[in-house]
Design a protein around this motif. Structure first.
Motif, short mmCIF file in Angstrom:
data_model
loop_
_atom_site.label_atom_id
_atom_site.label_comp_id
_atom_site.label_asym_id
_atom_site.label_seq_id
_atom_site.Cartn_x
_atom_site.Cartn_y
_atom_site.Cartn_z
N ASP A 156 6.37 -1.37 2.35
CA ASP A 156 4.94 -1.11 2.38
C ASP A 156 4.56 -0.17 3.51
O ASP A 156 3.59 0.60 3.41
N ASP A 157 5.31 -0.21 4.62
CA ASP A 157 5.00 0.62 5.78
C ASP A 157 5.49 2.06 5.64
O ASP A 157 5.13 2.91 6.46
N LEU A 158 6.31 2.33 4.64
CA LEU A 158 6.90 3.67 4.49
C LEU A 158 5.82 4.74 4.25
O LEU A 158 4.76 4.45 3.71
N ASP A 166 1.98 2.87 2.56
CA ASP A 166 0.84 2.76 3.48
C ASP A 166 0.99 3.61 4.75
O ASP A 166 0.04 3.76 5.51
N ASN A 167 2.19 4.11 5.00
CA ASN A 167 2.43 5.02 6.12
C ASN A 167 1.94 4.43 7.45
O ASN A 167 1.17 5.04 8.18
N ASP A 168 2.44 3.23 7.76
CA ASP A 168 2.06 2.57 9.01
C ASP A 168 3.12 2.77 10.08
O ASP A 168 4.32 2.81 9.78
N SER A 169 2.68 2.85 11.32
CA SER A 169 3.61 3.06 12.43
C SER A 169 3.87 1.80 13.24
O SER A 169 4.81 1.75 14.04
N THR A 193 7.39 0.35 13.21
CA THR A 193 7.85 -0.07 11.89
C THR A 193 9.31 0.32 11.69
O THR A 193 9.86 1.15 12.41
N CYS A 194 9.95 -0.31 10.71
CA CYS A 194 11.40 -0.19 10.55
C CYS A 194 11.84 1.26 10.36
O CYS A 194 12.86 1.69 10.92
#
Length: 296
Positions: A85-87, A91-94, A101-102
């Protein structure tokens, strides 16, 4: 006197020790794959889904050792979903849990593979229990796979992504979140139920399902509220990311006061489902209250 914070902390400690132990025999060197899996899985987290497994199973008389495997499996699925989801493509989360993020701590390819590996890891864990019957293991696999994939979490994530920069209705928003967030919370409760001797009681299962559906939606409503009112240090991720991505949220559709009222209504519906159960529902009641009052 029951203390929810103590119960949650004990569940967190137990599942963290169990998850850590699963890596004792895993060595992927020189690949960073195992390190990335552990980073996504063990770097903090409220462990609400494992808590639901433990609380439900304990309420129904299940052996805690039976519940460890189900609790670990659903947390592995949850961790995989957060990594993906963070990719940037999603959602492009840091930030996640106050840490990079991973895909930033490692790299994009390693993060994708870590998520893939955690998904497979979850189902492998379910097969390892020697205390559960073959029928129970099969049902656990069925419930977790059903709620993780095209009928649950992945569908919700897809609907969420295609709804960015669009005006959607309240019913469409609920469809997104009953899948994206609610499906795994429902799976957690049902997995605790399956680990107990009551796993063939369809009427009990239906009541627990309705409770889980209400708290699952309430969890997401509160998430939407925290995206506006939350504090970065408390929630461990960037505040305002939903607004920045122009996502449809409960505060956006109902206003902040309306979203808070919605969360309260879902809490009332959830605890209402527990009123007629012939078990000690203290932990599940406390969890429902925690969900709508949490600050992270």
């Amino acid at each position: 006197m029951y203390q929810f914070s103590n119960d949650l902390q004990q569940a967190q400690q137990r599942i963290n020790r169990f998850l850590e132990a699963q890596f004792d025999e895993i060595n992927t060197r020189p690949s960073p794959l195992a390190d990335a899996m552990k980073y996504g899985l063990l770097l903090g987290g409220k462990r609400i889904r494992p808590f639901l497994v433990y609380a439900t199973g304990r309420m129904l008389g299940a052996d805690t050792a039976q519940l460890d495997y189900a609790a670990a499996a659903i947390e592995a699925i949850h961790a995989y979903s957060l990594i993906h989801d963070d990719l940037p493509a999603m959602d492009n989360d840091s930030l996640r849990r106050g840490q990079p993020t991973c895909h930033i701590a490692f790299d994009h390819a390693t993060a994708i593979l870590a998520g893939d590996a955690l998904q497979a890891f979850a189902f492998e864990i379910l097969t390892k229990s020697t205390a559960l019957s073959a029928e129970q293991k099969l049902r656990l696999v069925q419930v977790l796979s059903h709620n993780s994939g095209v009928f649950g979490m992945c569908l919700g994530q897809s609907l969420d992504l295609i709804s960015e920069h669009k005006q959607i209705s309240l019913s469409e928003l609920e469809q997104i979140h009953r899948n994206k967030t609610g499906a795994l919370l429902s799976a957690a409760l049902k997995m605790g139920f399956i680990c107990s001797s009551h796993f063939a009681d369809n009427a009990l299962e239906a009541k627990l399902d309705r409770y889980a559906a209400a708290i699952g939606l309430a969890f997401q409503v509160q998430d939407d509220i925290l995206d506006i009112e939350g504090d970065l240090a408390a929630i461990g991720k960037n505040v305002g990311s939903d607004l920045e991505s122009d996502k449809s949220t409960y505060p956006k559709l109902l206003g902040l006061a309306g979203a808070k009222q919605k969360a309260r209504e879902l809490y009332v519906a959830a605890v209402g489902e527990l009123e007629h159960l012939p078990f000690d529902t203290t932990a599940l009641r406390a969890l429902a209250e925690f969900i709508i009052n949490r600050k992270n």
